[in-house]
Design an enzyme around this catalytic site. Structure first.
Site, PDB file in Angstrom:
ATOM      1  N   ARG A  33      20.679  38.456  73.511  1.00 30.91           N
ATOM      2  CA  ARG A  33      21.421  38.000  72.315  1.00 30.91           C
ATOM      3  C   ARG A  33      21.557  39.097  71.269  1.00 30.91           C
ATOM      4  O   ARG A  33      21.763  38.809  70.087  1.00 30.91           O
ATOM      5  CB  ARG A  33      20.786  36.764  71.691  1.00 30.91           C
ATOM      6  CG  ARG A  33      20.776  35.551  72.603  1.00 30.91           C
ATOM      7  CD  ARG A  33      20.513  34.265  71.838  1.00 30.91           C
ATOM      8  NE  ARG A  33      20.291  33.173  72.779  1.00 30.91           N
ATOM      9  CZ  ARG A  33      19.102  32.848  73.273  1.00 30.91           C
ATOM     10  NH1 ARG A  33      18.033  33.508  72.900  1.00 30.91           N
ATOM     11  NH2 ARG A  33      18.998  31.866  74.137  1.00 30.91           N
ATOM     12  N   LYS A  55      34.058  46.794  66.821  1.00 33.99           N
ATOM     13  CA  LYS A  55      34.777  46.060  67.867  1.00 33.99           C
ATOM     14  C   LYS A  55      34.287  46.513  69.230  1.00 33.99           C
ATOM     15  O   LYS A  55      34.397  47.691  69.579  1.00 33.99           O
ATOM     16  CB  LYS A  55      36.283  46.322  67.770  1.00 33.99           C
ATOM     17  CG  LYS A  55      36.986  45.513  66.703  1.00 33.99           C
ATOM     18  CD  LYS A  55      38.500  45.649  66.884  1.00 33.99           C
ATOM     19  CE  LYS A  55      39.261  44.838  65.876  1.00 33.99           C
ATOM     20  NZ  LYS A  55      40.726  44.960  66.094  1.00 33.99           N
ATOM     21  N   GLU A  72      46.078  58.669  66.682  1.00 32.40           N
ATOM     22  CA  GLU A  72      45.385  57.760  65.748  1.00 32.40           C
ATOM     23  C   GLU A  72      45.102  58.471  64.418  1.00 32.40           C
ATOM     24  O   GLU A  72      45.100  57.845  63.361  1.00 32.40           O
ATOM     25  CB  GLU A  72      44.073  57.231  66.364  1.00 32.40           C
ATOM     26  CG  GLU A  72      44.251  56.423  67.642  1.00 32.40           C
ATOM     27  CD  GLU A  72      44.679  54.957  67.428  1.00 32.40           C
ATOM     28  OE1 GLU A  72      44.747  54.507  66.266  1.00 32.40           O
ATOM     29  OE2 GLU A  72      44.955  54.281  68.440  1.00 32.40           O
ATOM     30  N   LYS A 126      38.825  54.543  57.916  1.00 33.72           N
ATOM     31  CA  LYS A 126      38.588  53.357  58.740  1.00 33.72           C
ATOM     32  C   LYS A 126      37.452  52.523  58.158  1.00 33.72           C
ATOM     33  O   LYS A 126      37.535  51.289  58.108  1.00 33.72           O
ATOM     34  CB  LYS A 126      38.279  53.741  60.192  1.00 33.72           C
ATOM     35  CG  LYS A 126      37.921  52.517  61.022  1.00 33.72           C
ATOM     36  CD  LYS A 126      38.447  52.496  62.416  1.00 33.72           C
ATOM     37  CE  LYS A 126      38.189  51.139  63.057  1.00 33.72           C
ATOM     38  NZ  LYS A 126      38.412  51.149  64.512  1.00 33.72           N
ATOM     39  N   GLU A 142      38.325  41.040  60.858  1.00 32.35           N
ATOM     40  CA  GLU A 142      39.764  40.882  61.036  1.00 32.35           C
ATOM     41  C   GLU A 142      40.236  39.502  60.602  1.00 32.35           C
ATOM     42  O   GLU A 142      40.964  38.810  61.318  1.00 32.35           O
ATOM     43  CB  GLU A 142      40.113  41.111  62.519  1.00 32.35           C
ATOM     44  CG  GLU A 142      41.507  41.653  62.722  1.00 32.35           C
ATOM     45  CD  GLU A 142      41.639  42.354  64.065  1.00 32.35           C
ATOM     46  OE1 GLU A 142      41.164  41.835  65.063  1.00 32.35           O
ATOM     47  OE2 GLU A 142      42.231  43.448  64.083  1.00 32.35           O
ATOM     48  N   ARG A 201      42.493  44.485  57.938  1.00 27.56           N
ATOM     49  CA  ARG A 201      42.188  45.308  59.097  1.00 27.56           C
ATOM     50  C   ARG A 201      43.406  45.478  60.004  1.00 27.56           C
ATOM     51  O   ARG A 201      43.482  46.433  60.782  1.00 27.56           O
ATOM     52  CB  ARG A 201      41.018  44.669  59.872  1.00 27.56           C
ATOM     53  CG  ARG A 201      40.383  45.610  60.870  1.00 27.56           C
ATOM     54  CD  ARG A 201      38.979  45.170  61.277  1.00 27.56           C
ATOM     55  NE  ARG A 201      38.527  46.027  62.358  1.00 27.56           N
ATOM     56  CZ  ARG A 201      37.271  46.223  62.704  1.00 27.56           C
ATOM     57  NH1 ARG A 201      36.299  45.618  62.052  1.00 27.56           N
ATOM     58  NH2 ARG A 201      36.957  47.031  63.697  1.00 27.56           N
ATOM     59  N   ASN A 206      46.641  48.505  63.036  1.00 30.29           N
ATOM     60  CA  ASN A 206      47.451  48.296  64.234  1.00 30.29           C
ATOM     61  C   ASN A 206      48.860  48.864  64.104  1.00 30.29           C
ATOM     62  O   ASN A 206      49.733  48.540  64.907  1.00 30.29           O
ATOM     63  CB  ASN A 206      47.513  46.803  64.560  1.00 30.29           C
ATOM     64  CG  ASN A 206      46.173  46.296  65.035  1.00 30.29           C
ATOM     65  OD1 ASN A 206      45.490  46.944  65.818  1.00 30.29           O
ATOM     66  ND2 ASN A 206      45.768  45.139  64.527  1.00 30.29           N
ATOM     67  N   HIS A 255      50.877  49.634  67.095  1.00 29.01           N
ATOM     68  CA  HIS A 255      50.167  49.078  68.249  1.00 29.01           C
ATOM     69  C   HIS A 255      50.883  47.896  68.908  1.00 29.01           C
ATOM     70  O   HIS A 255      50.669  47.636  70.080  1.00 29.01           O
ATOM     71  CB  HIS A 255      48.739  48.694  67.856  1.00 29.01           C
ATOM     72  CG  HIS A 255      47.812  49.879  67.760  1.00 29.01           C
ATOM     73  ND1 HIS A 255      48.033  50.907  66.870  1.00 29.01           N
ATOM     74  CD2 HIS A 255      46.692  50.213  68.449  1.00 29.01           C
ATOM     75  CE1 HIS A 255      47.066  51.809  66.999  1.00 29.01           C
ATOM     76  NE2 HIS A 255      46.245  51.415  67.954  1.00 29.01           N
ATOM     77  N   HIS A 281      50.997  48.413  72.754  1.00 26.73           N
ATOM     78  CA  HIS A 281      50.382  47.553  73.770  1.00 26.73           C
ATOM     79  C   HIS A 281      51.410  47.131  74.814  1.00 26.73           C
ATOM     80  O   HIS A 281      51.096  47.025  75.999  1.00 26.73           O
ATOM     81  CB  HIS A 281      49.738  46.325  73.107  1.00 26.73           C
ATOM     82  CG  HIS A 281      48.516  46.661  72.311  1.00 26.73           C
ATOM     83  ND1 HIS A 281      48.089  45.901  71.249  1.00 26.73           N
ATOM     84  CD2 HIS A 281      47.628  47.678  72.429  1.00 26.73           C
ATOM     85  CE1 HIS A 281      46.989  46.448  70.725  1.00 26.73           C
ATOM     86  NE2 HIS A 281      46.697  47.525  71.435  1.00 26.73           N
ATOM     87  N   HIS A 338      46.393  55.631  75.759  1.00 23.25           N
ATOM     88  CA  HIS A 338      46.570  54.734  74.615  1.00 23.25           C
ATOM     89  C   HIS A 338      47.207  55.484  73.438  1.00 23.25           C
ATOM     90  O   HIS A 338      48.164  54.997  72.824  1.00 23.25           O
ATOM     91  CB  HIS A 338      45.229  54.126  74.215  1.00 23.25           C
ATOM     92  CG  HIS A 338      45.286  53.267  72.985  1.00 23.25           C
ATOM     93  ND1 HIS A 338      45.995  52.094  72.931  1.00 23.25           N
ATOM     94  CD2 HIS A 338      44.736  53.422  71.747  1.00 23.25           C
ATOM     95  CE1 HIS A 338      45.884  51.554  71.721  1.00 23.25           C
ATOM     96  NE2 HIS A 338      45.117  52.342  70.989  1.00 23.25           N
TER      97      HIS A 338
END
Lengths: 363, 363
Positions: free
Chosen positions: A123, A145, A187, A229, A239, A244, A248, A251, A255, A268
């Site tokens: 956990r 993330k 980025e 960031k 988010e 946040r 993106n 993005h 994607h 990417h």
């Protein structure tokens, strides 16, 4: 330049990012300042294993820690649920328990899956990030993330699990393949466009030093990106507020480009470079910015050896794939669009015809 | 008795537990007060599906929500990583996204795996607990522990993921098999021993009403247990201070009994009943309590149709298996031992000879 330390202020989940040149040998000290654990599960991939992870493991061992080195196959394909289960079981077999620390030495894939292992084993155990790609140093290692892909969707399962600390050595970027380095720079450029015009100008003025991977220049670049960031993450850790989402930029297009190429053919960062140009052209088309703002992005990205036009794609398919993005809210495509260099806004007020026109090269 | 609502105070992760008789039809209203989501992924098992989950699904549908019902095979064997992955993929296929809510309708297994799905799908979605076994109502649905087993260890991967709310209908206990009901009562007795002597006395005085599953008695019992557990969880949400460890009274022995029987032959609560007696005898042996305190536990547990002597086990094997427990800290077995009825303490100061003597029935 001396090592610089930034703070990500998330109250009890706050942590430091140390950025310097030749910092890897300080890893055991960096950990000891933040944890009394004597057992480190070091997760890396087959590319980084001999290059850096072995050495990191040795530093920990020299400091008296017990180290298990777990090596996954390099590449995005490893970021899956089977590898996750395998890592859980290997950790258990190697005697890891809730007193262990997980350390990720590698790029975004290693950090994401190792972070999810850390978030879930017993956990949750503490997690140390030692990112070795530019993308991981300026983006994925900061912000918590973590997760894995399912065959049907990228990053669809995971957690927000903030690291105990992030230790960045820009010297490791010296061995990064050219394409990977350029992809990371996409980025970097993104941060300039979304929140820092002076930094965008700094990048324009320092393309040669960047491409030569000058250590001091890279340290400044990485530090600035981490600070930007961290500022966003501090405002919107999970988010939830929309803040946040500015990260993106490019993005939603990216994607879809990645999905259209089945992932893997396109890095990417390459997809993000093309996606930013599309987003900027879309902003231009609906009157948010002038052509000059897009042109400067295209020129900077090209100077950094990044692609800027998604010529080979079927526009209708890309548009359809954009709807599969996790960020589709309330049945509307949401875009992050520049209002000037250094500022973006979130909007769903975009007509499909405008998006398709951009994809068809009709900027 | 009217429905009673308890608050678990965990700041931004705080939530309500509503406990009543005939509360299931209020599920949609209970959710609507806590979430504006219109998409519910309802996870249940093959035992509870037709008994209650279908009805719960209908209540949500009647309230205008979109509902996906996912049914796992009943039993502890389903609490594994393969079922976890299957649930992730099914959710994705059914159109779940970060705006969905996961609702668990079932016992501890359903709550634990559904909660882990909720904790991880799109890095976390809200989670509603509708526990339908006594064990889940008084224990596993409160406190945010979610996860799955690996073949080598129970509950070894998971998260702390607090629910949005817990809705308890004690009427559903009417269909619970006798063994399951008794097993749940073991955890109820535990709360009395570890923190509430008057409650222990209440149980002694109300055995007949409990065994008859009298609705008002059960509502009081469940409410008292939830309040006691919530108090502990509020003090130690992530099991860091040691406070939460008191909930493991009897469990160091119990986990070993369960492991020795390969899990499944022995219900968790049955193992806990035997484990509590062993722990109490151990406390007696090292002079913490008198024989009377153990005897009252044995009599109460037996009146509730629970086993109190682990006669069939190999003592040396059980002792060895106790060391596999996640709670082994710093190479020492740690026990939760009563100092009187209503109070326990954590101690590692126990000789192996004393533990083995207890296991051999030499109390």
């Amino acid at each position: 330049m001396p090592t610089r330390t930034l703070r990500v202020d998330l109250k009890e989940r706050g942590y430091d990012i140390a950025i310097g040149s030749g910092t890897l040998p300080q890893c055991a000290e960096f950990l000891a300042e933040r944890s009394s654990s004597s057992h480190v599960v070091l997760i890396t991939d087959s590319n980084v294993d001999e290059l850096y992870a072995d050495a990191v493991g040795d530093y920990f061992v020299e400091a008296g820690l017990e180290v298990e080195l777990l090596v996954i196959e390099a590449g995005e394909e490893s970021k899956n649920a089977d590898v996750l289960i395998d890592l859980w079981q290997t950790m258990l077999a190697e005697g890891a328990d809730r007193g262990s620390v997980v350390a990720a030495v590698g790029g975004g894939v290693v950090g994401d899956i190792a972070g999810f292992v850390a978030a879930t084993f017993t956990r949750g155990v503490p997690f140390l990030q030692i990112p070795t790609t530019l993308l991981a140093q300026v983006d994925s290692s900061v912000g918590g993330k973590v997760g894995v892909n399912l065959p049907e969707a990228k990053n669809i399962v995971g957690a927000f699990w903030q690291p105990l600390g992030v230790l960045i050595d820009v010297d490791v970027l010296g061995t990064l393949p050219a394409g990977e380095f350029a992809a990371g720079m996409a980025e970097v450029v993104k941060y300039g466009v979304i929140m820092d015009e002076p930094f965008f100008e700094y990048l324009e003025s320092n393309v040669d030093a960047i491409n030569a991977r000058d250590s001091e220049t890279l340290q400044y670049v990485v530090e600035r990106c981490c600070r930007l960031k961290a500022d966003v993450v501090q405002e919107d850790e999970r988010e939830e507020t929309g803040r946040r989402a500015i990260l993106n930029y490019g993005h939603t297009f990216a994607h879809a480009f990645e999905a259209a190429t089945q992932y893997g053919k396109l890095l990417h960062g390459e997809a993000v470079a093309m996606g930013m140009v599309c987003a900027s052209q879309l902003a231009e088309r609906i009157g948010l910015i002038d052509a000059q703002a897009t042109q400067r992005q295209i020129e900077l990205l090209e100077a950094l050896s990044l692609p800027t036009r998604p010529l080979e794609f079927d526009s209708e398919e890309i548009y359809r794939l954009m709807w599969h993005d996790k960020k589709v809210a309330d049945g509307k495509l949401r875009f992050v669009l520049p209002t000037r260099l250094g500022e973006v806004k979130l909007t769903s007020a975009v007509k499909s015809g405008d998006v398709i026109a951009i994809l068809e090269g009709d900027a």
